[in-house]
Motif scaffolding. Sequence first.
Motif, PDB file in Angstrom:
ATOM      1  N   ASP A  26       0.993 -15.876 -23.354  1.00 21.69           N
ATOM      2  CA  ASP A  26      -0.429 -16.070 -23.993  1.00 21.69           C
ATOM      3  C   ASP A  26      -0.275 -17.386 -24.619  1.00 21.69           C
ATOM      4  O   ASP A  26       0.506 -18.093 -24.912  1.00 21.69           O
ATOM      5  N   ARG A  84       2.948  -6.953 -34.641  1.00 21.80           N
ATOM      6  CA  ARG A  84       1.747  -6.369 -34.171  1.00 21.80           C
ATOM      7  C   ARG A  84       1.283  -6.908 -32.674  1.00 21.80           C
ATOM      8  O   ARG A  84       0.946  -6.271 -31.773  1.00 21.80           O
ATOM      9  N   PHE A  85       1.380  -8.430 -32.671  1.00 19.19           N
ATOM     10  CA  PHE A  85       0.760  -9.181 -31.374  1.00 19.19           C
ATOM     11  C   PHE A  85       1.844  -8.308 -30.233  1.00 19.19           C
ATOM     12  O   PHE A  85       1.187  -8.276 -29.186  1.00 19.19           O
ATOM     13  N   TRP A  86       3.212  -8.431 -30.385  1.00 13.53           N
ATOM     14  CA  TRP A  86       4.032  -7.803 -29.324  1.00 13.53           C
ATOM     15  C   TRP A  86       3.909  -6.110 -29.073  1.00 13.53           C
ATOM     16  O   TRP A  86       5.098  -5.666 -28.468  1.00 13.53           O
ATOM     17  N   ASP A  99       2.017 -18.311 -39.020  1.00 15.27           N
ATOM     18  CA  ASP A  99       1.285 -17.641 -38.108  1.00 15.27           C
ATOM     19  C   ASP A  99       2.226 -16.700 -37.115  1.00 15.27           C
ATOM     20  O   ASP A  99       3.223 -17.184 -36.521  1.00 15.27           O
ATOM     21  N   GLY A 100       1.498 -15.512 -36.689  1.00 17.64           N
ATOM     22  CA  GLY A 100       2.183 -14.822 -36.100  1.00 17.64           C
ATOM     23  C   GLY A 100       2.206 -15.018 -34.752  1.00 17.64           C
ATOM     24  O   GLY A 100       3.387 -14.426 -34.127  1.00 17.64           O
ATOM     25  N   PHE A 101       1.623 -16.011 -34.026  1.00 14.76           N
ATOM     26  CA  PHE A 101       1.668 -16.308 -32.816  1.00 14.76           C
ATOM     27  C   PHE A 101       3.311 -17.263 -32.653  1.00 14.76           C
ATOM     28  O   PHE A 101       3.400 -17.848 -31.556  1.00 14.76           O
ATOM     29  N   ARG A 134      -1.646 -18.736 -26.951  1.00 16.25           N
ATOM     30  CA  ARG A 134      -1.439 -18.938 -28.202  1.00 16.25           C
ATOM     31  C   ARG A 134      -0.233 -18.996 -28.707  1.00 16.25           C
ATOM     32  O   ARG A 134       0.063 -19.774 -30.098  1.00 16.25           O
ATOM     33  N   ILE A 135       0.871 -18.853 -27.926  1.00 18.47           N
ATOM     34  CA  ILE A 135       2.217 -19.389 -28.146  1.00 18.47           C
ATOM     35  C   ILE A 135       2.719 -20.427 -27.518  1.00 18.47           C
ATOM     36  O   ILE A 135       3.715 -20.969 -27.849  1.00 18.47           O
ATOM     37  N   GLU A 152       2.695  -9.580 -38.352  1.00 17.20           N
ATOM     38  CA  GLU A 152       1.792 -10.029 -37.426  1.00 17.20           C
ATOM     39  C   GLU A 152       2.464 -10.227 -36.098  1.00 17.20           C
ATOM     40  O   GLU A 152       1.799  -9.988 -34.921  1.00 17.20           O
ATOM     41  N   THR A 153       3.729 -10.697 -35.948  1.00 20.05           N
ATOM     42  CA  THR A 153       4.437 -10.893 -34.979  1.00 20.05           C
ATOM     43  C   THR A 153       4.497  -9.529 -34.195  1.00 20.05           C
ATOM     44  O   THR A 153       4.371  -9.469 -32.960  1.00 20.05           O
TER      45      THR A 153
END
Length: 145
Positions: free
Chosen positions: A126, A37-39, A72-74, A128-129, A34-35
Motif C-alpha cells: 500500500d 485494523r489496517f492489517w 500513524d497506523g500506516f 500509505r506505508i 490502527e496498525t
Amino acid sequence: TPDDQRLARDYGLDDTQIRQMMLSRRGQGRFRNETLRFWGGRCAVSGLQETSFLVASHIKPWKDATPNERLDGFNGLPLTPNLDRAFDRGYVSFAEDGSIMISSTLSLESMQALGIRPDMALRICDERIGTYMAYHRDHIFVQEG
C-alpha cells in the motif's frame, strides 16, 4: 493510576513528565489498534491472527518520527516477535513490491532459527506505508557488515 503515579514519583518524575508518559501510553494503544485494523488483525508477513503474539512495530522508528508519524497506523507493521526484532534491528526490511530484504549480515543459521525465509513478503502493498518503508530501507536496514 495512583500506583503508576507513585512509582513515577519514586523515579523522580514531575507532574509534566508523568502526564507526557500517560499520553504516550494512550497514543501507543491507538497506534497498535490502527496498525492491527489496517492489517486485518494479522501479522503483516505470516498472517498469524493471534494478536497477543503480535508486536506493533514502527517502520520509521519512534525516535526519528514526528509526533504525527509516531501515531500513524500506516507507520506500523504487526509482526511476530522474531520478525519484529529483526526488523527493528535492520536485519530485514521490505522492498517496494513487499518482498523481504535480508541483510547479508544475518547468518543462514540465524535466519533458520528465527524462521526468516527469502520467500517471505508483506501480505499487503500500500502506498500509505511506502514513505515509511523507504525510510526504513535507507536508514535502518543493514546492507553490509
